[in-house]
Design a protein around this motif. Structure first.
Motif, mmCIF file in Angstrom:
data_model
loop_
_atom_site.group_PDB
_atom_site.id
_atom_site.type_symbol
_atom_site.label_atom_id
_atom_site.label_comp_id
_atom_site.label_asym_id
_atom_site.label_seq_id
_atom_site.Cartn_x
_atom_site.Cartn_y
_atom_site.Cartn_z
ATOM 1 N N CYS A 192 0.848 -1.193 0.000
ATOM 2 C CA CYS A 192 0.000 0.000 0.000
ATOM 3 C C CYS A 192 0.889 1.251 0.000
ATOM 4 O O CYS A 192 2.068 1.165 0.347
ATOM 5 C CB CYS A 192 -0.942 -0.018 1.213
ATOM 6 S SG CYS A 192 -0.147 0.346 2.789
ATOM 7 N N CYS A 195 2.939 1.898 3.098
ATOM 8 C CA CYS A 195 4.026 0.948 3.303
ATOM 9 C C CYS A 195 5.192 1.212 2.348
ATOM 10 O O CYS A 195 6.352 1.050 2.732
ATOM 11 C CB CYS A 195 3.530 -0.483 3.154
ATOM 12 S SG CYS A 195 2.662 -1.056 4.628
ATOM 13 N N ARG A 198 7.016 3.666 3.953
ATOM 14 C CA ARG A 198 7.721 3.160 5.136
ATOM 15 C C ARG A 198 8.998 2.388 4.778
ATOM 16 O O ARG A 198 9.875 2.202 5.628
ATOM 17 C CB ARG A 198 6.810 2.192 5.914
ATOM 18 C CG ARG A 198 5.708 2.887 6.688
ATOM 19 C CD ARG A 198 4.693 1.868 7.188
ATOM 20 N NE ARG A 198 3.595 2.521 7.883
ATOM 21 C CZ ARG A 198 2.348 2.047 7.942
ATOM 22 N NH1 ARG A 198 2.047 0.904 7.328
ATOM 23 N NH2 ARG A 198 1.417 2.691 8.598
ATOM 24 N N CYS A 209 1.152 -3.743 9.153
ATOM 25 C CA CYS A 209 0.109 -3.085 8.346
ATOM 26 C C CYS A 209 -1.101 -4.015 8.238
ATOM 27 O O CYS A 209 -0.969 -5.216 8.057
ATOM 28 C CB CYS A 209 0.635 -2.752 6.948
ATOM 29 S SG CYS A 209 -0.596 -1.899 5.934
ATOM 30 N N ASN A 211 -3.495 -3.775 5.974
ATOM 31 C CA ASN A 211 -3.912 -3.938 4.577
ATOM 32 C C ASN A 211 -3.693 -5.400 4.122
ATOM 33 O O ASN A 211 -2.601 -5.930 4.255
ATOM 34 C CB ASN A 211 -3.081 -2.963 3.724
ATOM 35 C CG ASN A 211 -3.490 -2.985 2.275
ATOM 36 O OD1 ASN A 211 -3.513 -4.035 1.643
ATOM 37 N ND2 ASN A 211 -3.817 -1.822 1.756
ATOM 38 N N CYS A 214 -0.691 -6.080 1.863
ATOM 39 C CA CYS A 214 0.587 -5.975 2.581
ATOM 40 C C CYS A 214 0.782 -7.209 3.451
ATOM 41 O O CYS A 214 1.872 -7.766 3.538
ATOM 42 C CB CYS A 214 0.615 -4.721 3.448
ATOM 43 S SG CYS A 214 0.474 -3.204 2.478
HETATM 44 ZN ZN LIG Z 1 0.542 -1.470 4.029
#
Ligand SMILES: [Zn+2]
Ligand SMILES: [Zn+2]
Length: 426
Positions: A192, A195, A198, A209, A211, A214
């Motif tokens: 995502c 991320c 990140r 995460c 998601n 992810c």
């Molecule tokens: Zn994510």
């Protein structure tokens, strides 16, 4: 003019609910005493810097969720989004390192985060917070985990499960970070947007995460515990063996990570509920480098925070016992001005004897007063009518049995005292 309502995302805790909260606080206070944690009350606002340095610039909390404003003196102030940073600030500010270590503190109160309001999530929310500051002994981590479990056990939460992990330290984490980046690189596109962001700044956070895409990418990600340095590894073994000594039901969960340098070693979470409907009721861990990040000398620490709204909700869902709802035990019904005066005097005496009692303030009929007593769940109604006024007696009606006696005031008080004693011993 339209009437003013509470701001979006906050709510009132009304009497119908607040007595349940009081039970949670009572139990928490007792457990705190049993484990040797002392209560502190800390400010609701602090200098913004405490959180930007003590929670971390790259966290969602600091980047997007803080209530920050400039006060009239031109200082940047933030409503606390959590308590650990304030606890450590207080420890440092008051020179608590001179006391016996670890210094064990707890507090409860509202926190503030500007989040999207949804069911069970509020912008002002309450937390119980426990911190043991000044020791790196893994048994302190074990104590903190056991303490949080003990609160939930005593509150009657079911299906309690501990998940633990170790996130290492500034020595071993860079190595893990590199291994993780190598693992993620081929699937970077599938992550995502946050991320992907990140990946460079804080790749550990990709592992927690929520998601689904992810999650799929990180399914078989390398585990932090396989890359710990000797010190971190020994510490983790110590925590695990301590938990085994206590017979705690725990498992290692690699998704429990905190990607900031001052979070070190232990990270844990406690879940409660039936399988499939489990909720995290608390989260905690070690932060050996937090004190340094806010300008103090190196001071290890470990602690946890638990959301009160979440605890109460879980207890309601699981049908847990909140204890007895406080109510009025004696209602004094009177007719006429002179009787009312006598009622006021008796009410005063009852309250002096610590017997919860009330009377009418609405000039209602005797019948309506009985109804009010019934609505309050009063066990006894003490009647002072014309007859009682003349004779100087009182009529006491037991609302459960319907029994009614006319007695002297002394006899009446005696019955009510005994009833109160038996209630309190229940
Ligand atoms: Zn994510
Ligand atoms: Zn390490």
């Amino acid at each position: 003019m339209s009437s003013i309502k509470a701001p979006r995302g906050v709510r009132d805790i009304l009497p119908e609910e607040s007595w349940k909260w009081a039970h949670v606080f009572d139990v928490t206070r007792q457990v705190a005493r049993d484990f040797g944690y002392r209560e502190v009350h800390l400010p609701i606002f602090e200098y913004t810097e405490l959180f930007s340095r003590g929670v971390g610039e790259t966290t969602d909390v600091v980047e997007k969720e803080m209530y920050t404003f400039t006060d009239r003196g031109g200082r940047s102030i933030t409503l606390r989004p959590e308590l650990s940073a304030s606890m450590v600030r207080s420890y440092l500010e008051h020179g608590m390192s001179r006391q016996q270590q670890p210094v064990k503190l707890w507090s409860a109160g509202p926190m503030f985060r500007y989040e999207r309001p949804q069911k069970g999530r509020y912008r002002q929310f309450w937390q119980l917070d426990f911190e043991a500051i000044g020791s790196q002994d893994p048994y302190v981590d074990v104590e903190v985990i056991d303490l949080s479990l003990e609160i939930f056990r005593r509150l009657g939460l079911k299906g309690l499960e501990v998940k633990i992990n170790s996130v290492g330290c500034p020595v071993c984490r860079p190595l893990y970070r590199d291994v993780l980046r190598d693992f993620l690189k081929p699937n970077l596109e599938k992550l995502c947007p946050s991320c992907r962001d990140r990946y460079d700044r804080n790749p550990l956070r990709i592992i927690d995460c929520k998601n689904p895409e992810c999650k799929a990418v990180t399914e078989n990600a390398p585990r932090t515990i396989d890359y710990l340095c000797e010190e971190c590894s020994e510490h983790f073994v110590g925590v695990e063996s301590g938990l085994r000594v206590l017979g705690a039901d725990f498992s290692v969960d690699n998704r429990l990570v905190r990607g900031l340098d001052y979070y070190t070693k232990t990270a844990y979470e406690i879940l409660s509920g039936d399988l499939g409907a489990q909720n995290a009721v608390c989260g905690g861990g070690r932060y050996d480098n937090l004190a340094e990040s806010i300008g103090g000398k190196h001071t290890p620490g470990v602690g946890f925070a638990a959301g009160v709204e979440r605890i109460v909700l879980s207890m309601e869902q699981q049908g847990s016992d909140f204890g007895l709802q406080p109510k009025t035990d004696v209602y004094i019904a009177s007719a006429g001005e002179e009787a009312r005066e006598r009622a006021l005097k008796i009410l005063h005496e009852l309250r002096n004897l610590c017997i919860s009692s009330d009377m009418d303030y609405q000039d209602r009929s005797l019948k309506a007063q009985f109804k009010a007593a019934n609505n309050m769940g009063a066990e006894y109604v003490c009647v002072i009518g014309e007859d009682e006024l003349k004779s100087g007696m009182v009529t006491l009606k037991n609302m459960n049995s319907g029994d009614q006696q006319t007695l002297t005031l002394e006899e009446g008080l005696d019955i009510l005292k005994r009833a109160e004693l038996s209630r309190k011993s229940r």
